[in-house]
Motif scaffolding. Structure first.
Motif, PDB file in Angstrom:
ATOM      1  N   PHE A   1       4.835  -0.101   5.621  1.00 23.63           N
ATOM      2  CA  PHE A   1       4.249   1.009   4.872  1.00 23.63           C
ATOM      3  C   PHE A   1       5.301   2.059   4.514  1.00 23.63           C
ATOM      4  O   PHE A   1       5.349   2.541   3.373  1.00 23.63           O
ATOM      5  CB  PHE A   1       3.122   1.652   5.688  1.00 23.63           C
ATOM      6  CG  PHE A   1       2.432   2.780   4.984  1.00 23.63           C
ATOM      7  CD1 PHE A   1       1.427   2.520   4.070  1.00 23.63           C
ATOM      8  CD2 PHE A   1       2.784   4.104   5.221  1.00 23.63           C
ATOM      9  CE1 PHE A   1       0.776   3.562   3.408  1.00 23.63           C
ATOM     10  CE2 PHE A   1       2.151   5.146   4.572  1.00 23.63           C
ATOM     11  CZ  PHE A   1       1.141   4.871   3.664  1.00 23.63           C
ATOM     12  N   VAL A   2       6.162   2.406   5.470  1.00 29.26           N
ATOM     13  CA  VAL A   2       7.187   3.432   5.227  1.00 29.26           C
ATOM     14  C   VAL A   2       8.205   2.944   4.204  1.00 29.26           C
ATOM     15  O   VAL A   2       8.586   3.687   3.287  1.00 29.26           O
ATOM     16  CB  VAL A   2       7.875   3.829   6.543  1.00 29.26           C
ATOM     17  CG1 VAL A   2       9.054   4.763   6.264  1.00 29.26           C
ATOM     18  CG2 VAL A   2       6.883   4.510   7.478  1.00 29.26           C
ATOM     19  N   THR A   3       8.661   1.699   4.330  1.00 32.24           N
ATOM     20  CA  THR A   3       9.648   1.190   3.370  1.00 32.24           C
ATOM     21  C   THR A   3       9.037   1.055   1.976  1.00 32.24           C
ATOM     22  O   THR A   3       9.715   1.284   0.967  1.00 32.24           O
ATOM     23  CB  THR A   3      10.211  -0.160   3.831  1.00 32.24           C
ATOM     24  OG1 THR A   3       9.132  -1.088   4.054  1.00 32.24           O
ATOM     25  CG2 THR A   3      11.015  -0.013   5.116  1.00 32.24           C
ATOM     26  N   GLY A   4       7.752   0.704   1.910  1.00 32.23           N
ATOM     27  CA  GLY A   4       7.083   0.669   0.614  1.00 32.23           C
ATOM     28  C   GLY A   4       6.966   2.051   0.002  1.00 32.23           C
ATOM     29  O   GLY A   4       7.170   2.231  -1.204  1.00 32.23           O
ATOM     30  N   SER A   5       6.662   3.041   0.831  1.00 31.89           N
ATOM     31  CA  SER A   5       6.585   4.423   0.351  1.00 31.89           C
ATOM     32  C   SER A   5       7.950   4.912  -0.137  1.00 31.89           C
ATOM     33  O   SER A   5       8.056   5.602  -1.161  1.00 31.89           O
ATOM     34  CB  SER A   5       6.082   5.339   1.473  1.00 31.89           C
ATOM     35  OG  SER A   5       4.818   4.917   1.940  1.00 31.89           O
TER      36      SER A   5
ATOM     37  N   MET B   1       0.823  -1.207   0.000  1.00 31.79           N
ATOM     38  CA  MET B   1       0.000   0.000   0.000  1.00 31.79           C
ATOM     39  C   MET B   1       0.863   1.266   0.000  1.00 31.79           C
ATOM     40  O   MET B   1       0.541   2.247  -0.669  1.00 31.79           O
ATOM     41  CB  MET B   1      -0.920   0.005   1.224  1.00 31.79           C
ATOM     42  CG  MET B   1      -2.084  -0.966   1.112  1.00 31.79           C
ATOM     43  SD  MET B   1      -3.166  -0.610  -0.284  1.00 31.79           S
ATOM     44  CE  MET B   1      -3.782   1.012   0.173  1.00 31.79           C
ATOM     45  N   GLY B   2       1.956   1.253   0.755  1.00 34.54           N
ATOM     46  CA  GLY B   2       2.854   2.401   0.740  1.00 34.54           C
ATOM     47  C   GLY B   2       3.411   2.650  -0.645  1.00 34.54           C
ATOM     48  O   GLY B   2       3.485   3.797  -1.117  1.00 34.54           O
ATOM     49  N   LEU B   3       3.801   1.566  -1.328  1.00 35.35           N
ATOM     50  CA  LEU B   3       4.308   1.684  -2.685  1.00 35.35           C
ATOM     51  C   LEU B   3       3.228   2.196  -3.624  1.00 35.35           C
ATOM     52  O   LEU B   3       3.445   3.116  -4.422  1.00 35.35           O
ATOM     53  CB  LEU B   3       4.814   0.320  -3.157  1.00 35.35           C
ATOM     54  CG  LEU B   3       5.273   0.197  -4.611  1.00 35.35           C
ATOM     55  CD1 LEU B   3       6.432   1.151  -4.893  1.00 35.35           C
ATOM     56  CD2 LEU B   3       5.671  -1.235  -4.923  1.00 35.35           C
ATOM     57  N   LEU B   4       2.050   1.645  -3.511  1.00 33.97           N
ATOM     58  CA  LEU B   4       0.973   1.979  -4.432  1.00 33.97           C
ATOM     59  C   LEU B   4       0.499   3.424  -4.266  1.00 33.97           C
ATOM     60  O   LEU B   4       0.250   4.124  -5.250  1.00 33.97           O
ATOM     61  CB  LEU B   4      -0.192   1.015  -4.207  1.00 33.97           C
ATOM     62  CG  LEU B   4      -1.368   1.110  -5.168  1.00 33.97           C
ATOM     63  CD1 LEU B   4      -0.929   0.808  -6.590  1.00 33.97           C
ATOM     64  CD2 LEU B   4      -2.473   0.145  -4.742  1.00 33.97           C
ATOM     65  N   LEU B   5       0.395   3.884  -3.035  1.00 34.42           N
ATOM     66  CA  LEU B   5      -0.142   5.216  -2.782  1.00 34.42           C
ATOM     67  C   LEU B   5       0.785   6.336  -3.244  1.00 34.42           C
ATOM     68  O   LEU B   5       0.324   7.419  -3.627  1.00 34.42           O
ATOM     69  CB  LEU B   5      -0.442   5.383  -1.288  1.00 34.42           C
ATOM     70  CG  LEU B   5      -1.646   4.609  -0.745  1.00 34.42           C
ATOM     71  CD1 LEU B   5      -1.744   4.774   0.767  1.00 34.42           C
ATOM     72  CD2 LEU B   5      -2.936   5.071  -1.418  1.00 34.42           C
ATOM     73  N   PHE B   6       2.084   6.085  -3.214  1.00 34.86           N
ATOM     74  CA  PHE B   6       3.025   7.177  -3.473  1.00 34.86           C
ATOM     75  C   PHE B   6       3.838   7.040  -4.753  1.00 34.86           C
ATOM     76  O   PHE B   6       4.608   7.933  -5.086  1.00 34.86           O
ATOM     77  CB  PHE B   6       3.991   7.313  -2.284  1.00 34.86           C
ATOM     78  CG  PHE B   6       3.346   7.830  -1.035  1.00 34.86           C
ATOM     79  CD1 PHE B   6       3.016   9.169  -0.905  1.00 34.86           C
ATOM     80  CD2 PHE B   6       3.045   6.971   0.005  1.00 34.86           C
ATOM     81  CE1 PHE B   6       2.414   9.654   0.233  1.00 34.86           C
ATOM     82  CE2 PHE B   6       2.434   7.441   1.162  1.00 34.86           C
ATOM     83  CZ  PHE B   6       2.114   8.785   1.277  1.00 34.86           C
ATOM     84  N   VAL B   7       3.676   5.941  -5.487  1.00 34.55           N
ATOM     85  CA  VAL B   7       4.556   5.732  -6.632  1.00 34.55           C
ATOM     86  C   VAL B   7       4.314   6.748  -7.747  1.00 34.55           C
ATOM     87  O   VAL B   7       5.263   7.177  -8.426  1.00 34.55           O
ATOM     88  CB  VAL B   7       4.429   4.283  -7.152  1.00 34.55           C
ATOM     89  CG1 VAL B   7       3.090   4.049  -7.828  1.00 34.55           C
ATOM     90  CG2 VAL B   7       5.581   3.943  -8.087  1.00 34.55           C
ATOM     91  N   LEU B   8       3.070   7.176  -7.971  1.00 34.70           N
ATOM     92  CA  LEU B   8       2.826   8.193  -8.995  1.00 34.70           C
ATOM     93  C   LEU B   8       3.446   9.527  -8.599  1.00 34.70           C
ATOM     94  O   LEU B   8       4.031  10.230  -9.434  1.00 34.70           O
ATOM     95  CB  LEU B   8       1.324   8.356  -9.237  1.00 34.70           C
ATOM     96  CG  LEU B   8       0.615   7.166  -9.891  1.00 34.70           C
ATOM     97  CD1 LEU B   8      -0.864   7.455 -10.075  1.00 34.70           C
ATOM     98  CD2 LEU B   8       1.265   6.827 -11.225  1.00 34.70           C
ATOM     99  N   LEU B   9       3.331   9.877  -7.323  1.00 35.28           N
ATOM    100  CA  LEU B   9       3.987  11.095  -6.839  1.00 35.28           C
ATOM    101  C   LEU B   9       5.494  10.965  -6.972  1.00 35.28           C
ATOM    102  O   LEU B   9       6.179  11.935  -7.320  1.00 35.28           O
ATOM    103  CB  LEU B   9       3.598  11.346  -5.378  1.00 35.28           C
ATOM    104  CG  LEU B   9       4.250  12.549  -4.697  1.00 35.28           C
ATOM    105  CD1 LEU B   9       3.896  13.838  -5.427  1.00 35.28           C
ATOM    106  CD2 LEU B   9       3.840  12.630  -3.229  1.00 35.28           C
TER     107      LEU B   9
ATOM    108  N   PHE C   1       9.467   6.232  -4.181  1.00 32.21           N
ATOM    109  CA  PHE C   1      10.259   7.381  -4.617  1.00 32.21           C
ATOM    110  C   PHE C   1      11.606   6.951  -5.199  1.00 32.21           C
ATOM    111  O   PHE C   1      12.144   7.611  -6.083  1.00 32.21           O
ATOM    112  CB  PHE C   1      10.487   8.348  -3.444  1.00 32.21           C
ATOM    113  CG  PHE C   1       9.260   9.112  -3.058  1.00 32.21           C
ATOM    114  CD1 PHE C   1       8.947  10.311  -3.679  1.00 32.21           C
ATOM    115  CD2 PHE C   1       8.401   8.633  -2.087  1.00 32.21           C
ATOM    116  CE1 PHE C   1       7.805  11.024  -3.336  1.00 32.21           C
ATOM    117  CE2 PHE C   1       7.258   9.336  -1.727  1.00 32.21           C
ATOM    118  CZ  PHE C   1       6.956  10.529  -2.357  1.00 32.21           C
ATOM    119  N   PHE C   2      12.156   5.841  -4.686  1.00 31.69           N
ATOM    120  CA  PHE C   2      13.496   5.437  -5.089  1.00 31.69           C
ATOM    121  C   PHE C   2      13.539   4.964  -6.542  1.00 31.69           C
ATOM    122  O   PHE C   2      14.373   5.427  -7.334  1.00 31.69           O
ATOM    123  CB  PHE C   2      14.013   4.327  -4.172  1.00 31.69           C
ATOM    124  CG  PHE C   2      15.399   3.851  -4.527  1.00 31.69           C
ATOM    125  CD1 PHE C   2      16.511   4.473  -3.976  1.00 31.69           C
ATOM    126  CD2 PHE C   2      15.598   2.797  -5.398  1.00 31.69           C
ATOM    127  CE1 PHE C   2      17.793   4.045  -4.297  1.00 31.69           C
ATOM    128  CE2 PHE C   2      16.865   2.368  -5.730  1.00 31.69           C
ATOM    129  CZ  PHE C   2      17.971   2.995  -5.175  1.00 31.69           C
TER     130      PHE C   2
END
Length: 432
Positions: free
Chosen positions: A119-123, A64-72, A127-128
């Motif tokens: 969640f944080v590591t996925g977020s 979920m962290g990856l999914l929510l922030f990957v477009l940003l 960005f990475f």
């Protein structure tokens, strides 16, 4: 002998660039840490008394962290310094995993802590990877990208699904899951320190604007432009649609249920699970190395789709296995085919997508490909208890080949790859 020498020269050419060596070294260390976390997290959940459902909750938090922030993350990669983004991401990972390790070592860790960490590591990953994908073509010339992606694909499975998991497995067995989490935190700290050595080159920090506005377009406008390019590009659109189906059907069983296949069906422990993942990693490394050392395939879209489609078929047998050797062989073959497709895909994006859109398209690739990953992980555990492992792995093995054929035909891959050759000789011949 000449062919071998040419292959070796192709493989090693990216290492002539000093900053690529730095970036690749940090990537290897961070990937090793991620591989350790995959095993440390599983056995930390089990130490807390959790089962498939609790493991699904932690894995889903990461997705979920990856999914929510990957477009940003993709927009940020196209608007800001990719070098600074990757450095900042590893700093965050080091801090968060250090706190988690401290809680685990002191016995204060709870399941919700692991969910927050996931969640944080996925977020951070969101960005990475867009920043990394956009930074690589700024460091290396186009002709070196296949080798770089192949080397990355070779190293990633070796350290992420072989060395990292095996190291964590031995730490868990010899000491505790908390010790393995501490090792993850230390690796992320080292990766951050290495990334700080990348030179402050204006080319790495340059932002290519999309409009005449000196501040560039608004974020929503940038997202729309990336989406518009995707919908107007059939090979890109249908590959992403194929990825949605493929990821949904196999990622949950692979990530959540294989640990229980190992323990419940095969009677294995943490070491056994590490060995199983290592087989997948070795296969991935071999597939990536073979692709990197060869010429870019003329039928690149067809080869990529065939590898991703046919490679999942053996997974249909995983639910009924009682042999560790057979399971390892299946994951080895799956690793080979998955890696070949991934190396071709990464190079294809970097060669055919405009540079000013690369960050956004890379993030859209992550987003669309992984859109159903949290759902896949969330339902894998409950469905396993409802219908059993056999039925789930049959679907995981057969869904990709069926939809792969649909995507290949609907996207006109055969015609497109001939109209847009990426081999130097084919391009020259077509120009002539």
């Amino acid at each position: 002998m000449q062919a071998i020498r040419s292959s070796v020269l192709r493989l090693t050419k990216p290492f002539h660039q000093r900053d690529y060596v730095v970036l690749a070294s940090a990537f290897i260390i961070a990937t090793f840490a991620s591989g350790m976390w995959a095993v440390a997290m599983v056995y930390q959940v089990r130490q807390l008394g959790g089962g498939p459902l609790e493991l699904s909750m932690v894995a889903t938090s990461n997705a979920m962290g990856l999914l929510l922030f990957v477009l940003l993350g993709g927009v940020m990669a196209d608007r800001h310094s990719c070098r600074r983004i990757v450095i900042g991401v590893e700093a965050i990972n080091a801090v968060v995993l250090s706190v988690t390790a401290l809680l685990a070592l002191t016995g204060q860790l709870a399941l919700w802590h692991l969910m927050v960490t996931g969640f944080v590591t996925g977020s951070a990953m969101a960005f990475f990877f867009p920043a990394y994908s956009a930074l690589l073509p700024r460091i290396l010339p186009a002709d070196d990208l296949l080798a770089a992606n192949g080397l990355e694909g070779t190293v990633r499975p070796v350290v992420h699904t072989a060395l990292g998991p095996m190291s964590a497995g031995f730490l868990v067995a010899a000491l505790s899951p908390a010790a393995a989490i501490f090792g993850v935190a230390a690796c992320y700290a080292v990766a951050w320190a290495v990334l700080c050595l990348i030179r402050k080159n204006p080319d790495y920090d340059r932002v290519e604007q999309d409009s005449e506005d000196e501040h560039g377009p608004k974020m929503l406008q940038q997202l729309r432009e990336g989406a518009s390019y995707t919908f107007k590009t059939p090979w890109l659109l249908w590959t992403l649609l194929f990825s949605i189906v493929s990821v949904f059907t196999f990622i949950g069983p692979f990530e959540v249920l294989i640990p229980f296949v190992v323990s419940d069906n095969l009677g294995g422990d943490a070491r056994t699970f590490g060995v199983v993942l290592a087989c997948f990693g070795v296969g991935s490394a071999l597939g990536s190395m073979l692709t990197a050392s060869a010429r870019f395939p003329r039928r690149y879209l067809s080869v990529m789709t065939a590898c991703w489609s046919l490679g999942t078929i053996p997974l249909a047998l995983v639910g009924v296995l009682d042999s560790l050797v057979v399971l390892c062989s299946i994951l080895f073959l799956f690793g080979v085919t998955d890696a070949i497709g991934m190396v071709i895909w990464g190079t294809l994006l970097q060669r055919r997508v405009p540079k000013r859109l690369l960050g956004r398209i890379s993030s859209l690739d992550f987003f669309v490909s992984l859109a159903l990953m949290p759902l896949s992980m969330a339902v894998a555990g409950p469905l396993a208890e409802l219908v059993g492992l056999t039925a789930i792995f049959v679907v995981a093995g057969l869904a990709s080949p069926i939809f792969g054929v649909i995507a290949w035909k609907a996207g006109a891959f055969a015609r497109d790859e001939l109209e847009h050759p990426l081999r130097a000789a084919d391009t020259v011949q077509r120009t002539d």
